[in-house]
Write an enzyme that holds these catalytic residues in place. Sequence first.
Site, PDB file in Angstrom:
ATOM      1  N   ASP A 483       0.829  -1.213   0.000  1.00 26.95           N
ATOM      2  CA  ASP A 483       0.000   0.000   0.000  1.00 26.95           C
ATOM      3  C   ASP A 483       0.865   1.265   0.000  1.00 26.95           C
ATOM      4  OD1 ASP A 483      -1.967   1.853   0.367  1.00 26.95           O
ATOM      5  OD2 ASP A 483      -2.809   0.954   2.167  1.00 26.95           O
ATOM      6  N   ASP A 549     -10.605   3.737  -1.290  1.00 26.54           N
ATOM      7  CA  ASP A 549     -11.241   2.692  -0.478  1.00 26.54           C
ATOM      8  C   ASP A 549     -12.752   2.640  -0.671  1.00 26.54           C
ATOM      9  OD1 ASP A 549      -8.682   2.586   0.434  1.00 26.54           O
ATOM     10  OD2 ASP A 549      -9.212   2.638   2.549  1.00 26.54           O
TER      11      ASP A 549
HETATM   12  C1  GLA Z   1      -5.562   1.928   2.905  1.00 27.73           C
HETATM   13  C2  GLA Z   1      -6.031   0.800   2.026  1.00 27.73           C
HETATM   14  C3  GLA Z   1      -7.065  -0.025   2.790  1.00 27.73           C
HETATM   15  C4  GLA Z   1      -6.407  -0.566   4.052  1.00 27.73           C
HETATM   16  C5  GLA Z   1      -5.845   0.564   4.891  1.00 27.73           C
HETATM   17  C6  GLA Z   1      -5.008   0.055   6.047  1.00 27.73           C
HETATM   18  O1  GLA Z   1      -6.573   2.813   3.212  1.00 27.73           O
HETATM   19  O2  GLA Z   1      -6.581   1.293   0.835  1.00 27.73           O
HETATM   20  O3  GLA Z   1      -7.558  -1.067   1.980  1.00 27.73           O
HETATM   21  O4  GLA Z   1      -5.408  -1.486   3.687  1.00 27.73           O
HETATM   22  O5  GLA Z   1      -5.016   1.415   4.110  1.00 27.73           O
HETATM   23  O6  GLA Z   1      -4.482   1.072   6.839  1.00 27.73           O
END
Ligand code: GLA
Length: 732
Positions: A483, A549
């Site tokens: 990420d 997200d």
């Molecule tokens: C980001 C990602 C999520 C999750 C969070 C964890 O927002 O897009 O899917 O993994 O980080 O902190």
Amino acid sequence: MKRTLLSAAILLCTILTAAGQPVEAGLARFHVGDDPAWRAPQFDDSAWQVLSLDKTWDDQGIKNAYNYAWYRIRVVIPASLKKGVSDKVLLDLGPIDDTDETWLNGHFVGKTGTNPEDPEGYDSQWSVPRRYIVDAKWIRWDAENVIAVRVYNSGNPGGFFERPVRIGKPELSDFLTLSLKGTKDACQLELRSSIKTAGTLEVSVSEPAEGDIAGILQEQEPVVKKVRLSPGKETRFSWPVKEQGRVKVTYRDNRIDGELTASYAAPYILTPPAPATPRYNGPLVFGVRPGSPVIFRLAFSGDKPMRYAVEGLPEGVKLDPVQGVLSGSVAEKGDYPLVLVATNDKGTTRAAFTLKVGDKIALTPPMGWNSWNCWGLSVSQEKVMASAAALINRGLADYGYAYINVDDAWEAEERAADGSIVCNEKFPDMKGLGDWLHGNGLKLGIYSSPGDRTCGGYLGTLDHEQQDAETWNSWGVDYLKYDWCGYSKVFNAQADRSTASYVRPYLKMQEYLRQQPRDIFYSLCQYGMAEVWTWGHAVDANSWRTTGDITDTWKSLYNIGFTRQTNLYPYAGPGHWNDPDMLVVGKVGWSDQLRDSRLTPDEQYTHITLWSLLAANMLIGCDIAQIDDFTFNLLCNNEVNAVNQDILGRQAHRDVDEDGLQVWSRPLADGGTAVGIFNLNGHDMPVALAEALAKAGIPARDTVRDLWRQQDIPVNAVYNIPSHGVRFIKVK
Ligand code: GLA
């Protein structure tokens, strides 16, 4: 003194003069520190600084990251606000970072959040708008009033930050809440009021006629009920509802203008129960690299216990005939045709299958579970194990769900002395978890970031990439979600904005992942930046997130699913998939507080249908241990999942987008076409199936397969597509 107050009043008051309209104040006197004397209206704050309420105090040059501060807002409240609900006035302060206690002319009016010294401990409510209802007798009409606000802030930024405060008439929803909840056969209404009042409830129920496959709903004559309400006493009613029934309730108050409405749609199960005889529901191919561990669980539904056998197993691979788990490795590249066999006391079933030993893995989209949408940062090994065990015990593993992915918040605060990454106390034995999963034919996933920090503020891999890849290998990690998040610090410090600069951190980790003696699914999470779908395959990624997200609302599902995926179909294929984010059905919550998904049942059918059409990663986001029959029906329909797992690996194309009706289709390996007909409108729509298919250019014979119902249905008929719902069919 008088003169100072007057000039302060001129400076700090904004008055909107139209009768009955709210008044606004955008400025306040501000002081860092804490003193109960500051709540008194007569306190002389003329030496205090003036701040604007639409920006944090940090943005106005105040450094007070971890402490108390006070705002004093002066506002003239016109008597014209007295009309209507004359005994109450609304102080609408907007959100305040982090907690507040508020006084009007020295009278306490409310508190949101709790402070560190409160018995219940600190609880930030920074994003919650403050709407305090105040007794009109505390107001000085047509004169200056003082709103004193004590704010506690636990870290940057702090204070008021969004907009001016408003003083106006409360709305019905400031006094009353109306909610409808229910099960598949009953709907419960709850009405709460903070004032004594009375009004009427209008209830309308609609449901389809018995056995009507077209699903047209019939609305019954609305029922009107009179209700008397008082504080502390909830009004509750409940109605029986039928399969697919919907209830709409409107409340009208006798004293306050406006109305409240709520609606409820009963969950309904379309997937027929699996037969008692063994049925194979898993993917038809499985890719593994030469020498990498084979980890594969045979996905057969049917009565247990079952015995398993596999014909044609290559050397190096063995089967556990009781659990149906393949393990071992194959040295030679090649396609190995196998026959998977399962037997129980009702019969024996054989399924043709190919083990493909070669460079490519993830020949069909990954299916499994991820901790984020349910547990968020509260994840623990115990919670992960509960979902993993339920994946097997509740039968989801019999449908091909295999990955158990730990998202953010497994990392310890500091690395070990040798620089290696370690788990925090919530994960006492990550390797043990991996071993347990592998022993059951399931796979372990982990999360990290190319930056120094993850999105949740935990340690990332920066400058430890190789070491971390090796550690993960030692735990038996089979999936990495990588990420971007904390990497933006590195990125922002450089001038380079070329695609190469986005690719760089992902390329680096790819090299170390490929050095490990096991297959690690590489999942890029950088929200679609620099058109990741055009270069993801070049860093050997197996999937890449295409958007930010997801959350469990129609708005989020609509934006991600129906607007952002439309042009991405050319980029997906066996080994590399577009990832529109994880599933939001079942009990989710991103914290230790779980709730049922806020999507309606029809929206949830739409979600799973679209993800199947999109050949998307199928990562369950709910707590599997708490899965209900409706959610199981969504996740475990073998004909629906077969579309997602189709070995051709073609992502759907949107063929029609007209009046809120969208038709998406994808060709399948057996020559058929999977077609989703979605109604994105706020109302139901009767759709002539033959016409919709013709518009999409899909030739069809007399009948098509309704995939959710697993039933052949006539093409020449009109079907109701519920609001935000879908008909999912296969044309043979
Ligand atoms: C980001 C990602 C999520 C999750 C969070 C964890 O927002 O897009 O899917 O993994 O980080 O902190």
